[in-house]
Write a protein that holds these residues in place. Structure first.
Motif, PDB file in Angstrom:
ATOM      1  N   LEU A 142      34.416  42.470  15.873  1.00 49.97           N
ATOM      2  CA  LEU A 142      34.360  41.021  16.061  1.00 49.97           C
ATOM      3  C   LEU A 142      35.482  40.519  16.967  1.00 49.97           C
ATOM      4  O   LEU A 142      35.954  39.401  16.821  1.00 49.97           O
ATOM      5  N   ASP A 160      32.687  36.107  19.965  1.00 49.06           N
ATOM      6  CA  ASP A 160      33.096  36.663  18.681  1.00 49.06           C
ATOM      7  C   ASP A 160      32.614  35.772  17.535  1.00 49.06           C
ATOM      8  O   ASP A 160      32.162  36.266  16.484  1.00 49.06           O
ATOM      9  N   PHE A 164      30.117  36.768  14.480  1.00 40.66           N
ATOM     10  CA  PHE A 164      30.587  36.537  13.112  1.00 40.66           C
ATOM     11  C   PHE A 164      29.552  35.716  12.321  1.00 40.66           C
ATOM     12  O   PHE A 164      29.221  36.054  11.184  1.00 40.66           O
TER      13      PHE A 164
END
Length: 778
Positions: A142, A160, A164
């Motif tokens: 991530l 990211d 997530f």
């Protein structure tokens, strides 16, 4: 009956003047001479040492790598030989069959399930990706490296966050609560990695550090568990290989549907945690012990060769394997030689050395009497020869083949220490011994003798160290040409010799050794000079510098003596060069020959100034003689204190020989004649002679004459050429009749040349000048 008796025949008259002493009696008389016995003992020790150096009790091993057997070589006896190469191959194969032992501790795998559960719960509880720790983000992929990608940092953070949120959505969209779903995922994960508890997990870098082959087998031994040992490949214990489609974990994803939904994240996380999950530790001690036992379990491979078996085929080149076979056959033959045959061989070898030493000894007695007279020099000579033979045999084996180094070095040292003729004669003897005790071929003898001759020729005088290096270079060139030429002679065509890589490599290798020898001798020159008691032109040039401490002290204390020494050096050098002697040696010897006078300079006439009273006026002639003669001993002592070389010290001791101090001898005789008859004593001439020794070399003889004529020429009130010529001739004749040249090698012809040179030099010194008119005043 004849009136005058029976007439004797010519043969009977000749018989009367013929020596009646038999040769056996003359030998017996020589054998009672202690000096002769000491020299014979040195020769006997040298013979024994040389016999040991060549291992005279066994035949030499004549084969070398690269030799061509033109007629083939057959076994003389039946023998066995260990095939080391085959034995090593079989032992290596047996060793490779032994797996590497790794100890397996499955405990680290038990921590992965709880850790995964914690990380998933942290992800589910976070609102943004930035709330997660950096390690957690990297474990699940991530995070992005904006610097590596070259993109904007805010754009990477947005990506990211998207990943997530996608992961959170998948965790939340499953049936039940997030905690229950995470528990279900962890349960499947524990079953998913269960096979690793049996095989273990290894660190890929650790496997590379022990140089394991990729197809090597690993034996897994579980720690503290009496479980059976398992043998696995690297692909079954390395995490990267386990996730392949055919890997242990990669092929099991379909069995775990819940876990499979998070396949990419779980793989990334597991790869990140693999370092802390390693369970296999290399057991070096056990592995090496088992491998050594496996190697030792393989018996040596022994080959048996029967008598008359063909070991080397005709025309075949001897390589390392064939050389090992020939060496085994040689050792087998030597092992069967009876003691009486060895004794006969040793006797024959010693007899050969007796003949060689007798021939060389005859040459030395006739041409090098100084060497024969000195026990220390004779001992050093034989030690040098023995060490050279030993080193030649030691260096002659493969792969060095460097017998030329000690041989050429010895020859160069003898040429420096003595002369070229002696070095060449010794080189011939050494070459015979080395050739017979090594390969025993005429080609080797020609090569070694050629390089020895090439090494001696440039060494008539060593004026610089570069002379020795150049001699090594030319010697190497001769080695290259002669060695290759010998190969051409033994080959059927020149093209065959050019294509023979072994022949060319050996030729260049030997040439390189010759060049190395030149550098070795050049670097060892001070040691050579001190060991053999000689001085080279290099050292002489260094000593000819008038800034030498002894010469500086001489010019300060005894300027007249210094001026006399410089003049003697000038005329003596020219005289020596006129007969082919070492003029530089005479010049340097003349510089130092009177340094003993600096201790009592006022007692020598050349240091008097006008109006000075002679100190000898108040001394008895005998006391004055002791002072005059003492300058020789004082000079030798000063020379030793300042570490001058032995040849220069010899000049100091020999430059007066055993000549008579005539002035004080005649004064003593005159005083004795004036005594009353009852008190008259006989004057012993021996008390007024120098202690000697007489000149032992041509150079010392030349300097004696130069010293005498230079001193006497200063007494001439009108030194015309005729008077100078007469003076030089009379002094030369007086020295000759006094036997001062009996121990040196000066011939009458050479003495005549020296006389002419000295006369010419003195005439040049005392030549007349034009008298210039006086300058008129204005």
């Amino acid at each position: 009956m004849s009136l005058f008796g029976q007439k004797k025949s010519r043969s009977s008259r000749a018989q009367e003047i013929r020596s009646t002493t038999s040769w056996w009696k003359r030998v017996s008389e020589q054998m009672r001479d202690r000096n002769v016995l000491l020299r014979l003992l040195i020769c006997a020790v040298a013979i024994v040492a040389l016999t040991c150096a060549v291992e005279g009790w066994r035949a030499p091993f004549p084969y070398r790598i690269g030799q061509i057997s033109h007629h083939g070589i057959s076994a003389k006896v039946t023998f066995k030989r260990e095939n080391k190469s085959e034995t090593i191959r079989l032992r290596n194969e047996r060793e490779e069959q032994i797996p590497y032992t790794f100890n397996h501790d499955p405990a680290p795998l038990g921590t992965l399930g709880p850790l995964l559960k914690k990380d998933l719960l942290d992800i589910a509880a976070a609102n943004r990706v930035t709330q997660l720790s950096g390690e957690l983000r990297r474990s699940f992929g991530l995070t992005s490296n904006s610097r590596e990608n070259g993109t904007d940092e805010s754009a990477n953070e947005s990506d990211d966050q998207t990943q997530f949120e996608d992961l959170q959505t998948r965790l939340a969209t499953t049936d039940g609560t997030e905690a229950e779903q995470i528990e279900h995922i962890v349960t499947e994960f524990n079953r998913f990695i269960a096979p690793l508890k049996e095989h273990g997990l290894a660190d890929k870098k650790a496997l590379k550090s022990i140089n394991m082959d990729e197809d090597a087998i690993i034996r897994v031994v579980t720690v503290d568990v009496p479980a059976p040992e398992t043998a696995v490949s690297q692909a079954e214990v390395v995490i990267d290989e386990l996730f392949n489609e055919a890997g242990l974990l990669g092929s099991a994803w379909d069995q775990y549907p819940k876990l499979n939904e998070f396949r990419s994240e779980i793989e990334t996380w597991l790869l990140a945690q693999s370092a802390r999950a390693v369970t296999l530790t290399y057991d070096s001690e056990t592995t090496q012990k088992e491998r050594k036992a496996a190697r030792d379990s393989v018996a040596p491979v022994v080959q048996t060769f029967d008598q008359d078996d063909l070991l080397v085929r005709p025309g075949e080149t001897i390589d390392e394997e064939l050389l090992a076979i020939l060496r085994a056959e040689y050792e087998a033959v030597e092992a069967n030689v009876p003691f009486n045959s060895r004794l006969l061989r040793v006797t024959t070898v010693m007899l050969m050395f007796v003949i060689l030493i007798a021939l060389n000894g005859y040459f030395l007695v006739r041409n090098e009497p100084v060497l024969i007279r000195s026990l220390s020099r004779l001992g050093i000579f034989f030690i040098t020869i023995t060490v050279a033979v030993f080193l030649c045999r030691l260096f002659s084996v493969d792969p060095w083949r460097a017998e030329v180094i000690p041989l050429v070095a010895t020859v160069m040292v003898l040429a420096i220490a003595y002369n070229q003729v002696m070095a060449t004669v010794t080189a011939f003897t050494l070459t015979i011994v080395v050739t017979v005790s090594t390969v025993d071929t005429i080609g080797q003898f020609i090569v070694l003798m050629s390089v020895c001759a090439a090494a001696v020729i440039p060494l008539q005088s060593v004026s610089s160290r570069s002379t020795l290096i150049k001699a090594g270079f030319w010697t190497g060139l001769i080695y290259l040409v002669v060695f290759w030429g010998a190969g051409v002679i033994h080959s059927q065509s020149v093209s065959e010799a050019w294509s023979n890589g072994t022949l060319l490599s050996r030729a260049f290798q030997g040439a390189g050794w010759c060049l190395v020898t030149g550098y070795l001798v050049a670097g060892s020159l001070p040691f050579i000079e001190s060991s053999f008691g000689v001085v080279t032109d290099i050292s002489l040039l260094e000593m000819s510098d008038v800034s030498h401490p002894l010469l500086q002290e001489l010019v300060r204390r005894a300027p007249g003596t210094y001026n006399h020494s410089i003049t003697v050096a000038t005329i003596g050098e020219s005289a020596a060069e006129s007969i082919g002697a070492n003029g530089l040696m005479v010049r340097v010897g003349a510089y130092f020959h009177d340094i003993g006078k600096m201790l009592k300079p006022q007692y020598f006439i050349e240091n008097h100034v006008e109006g000075m009273e002679s100190r000898h006026d108040h001394l008895a002639p005998a006391m004055s003689t002791l002072i005059i003669i003492g300058h020789v001993k004082d000079g030798a002592d000063l020379a030793r204190q300042h570490h001058l070389p032995t040849p220069i010290i010899n000049f100091i001791e020999q430059h007066h020989g055993t000549t008579l101090v005539e002035y004080f001898y005649h004064e003593a005789t005159k005083q004795a004649d004036q005594q009353p008859e009852e008190h008259k004593t006989r004057v012993e001439e021996s008390s007024f002679r120098y202690p000697g020794p007489k000149p032992q070399t041509r150079e010392a003889g030349v300097m004696m004459l130069a010293d005498s004529v230079e001193s006497a020429s200063r007494t001439l009130s009108d030194p015309t050429p005729k008077r100078i010529e007469t003076l030089v001739h009379d002094l030369t004749l007086k020295k000759l009749l006094d036997g001062q040249f009996d121990d040196c090698a000066l011939t009458l012809k050479e003495i005549h040349r020296v006389e002419k040179s000295l006369t010419k030099s003195l005439i040049g010194i005392y030549h007349g000048r034009i008298k210039y008119p006086e300058q008129r005043t204005a």
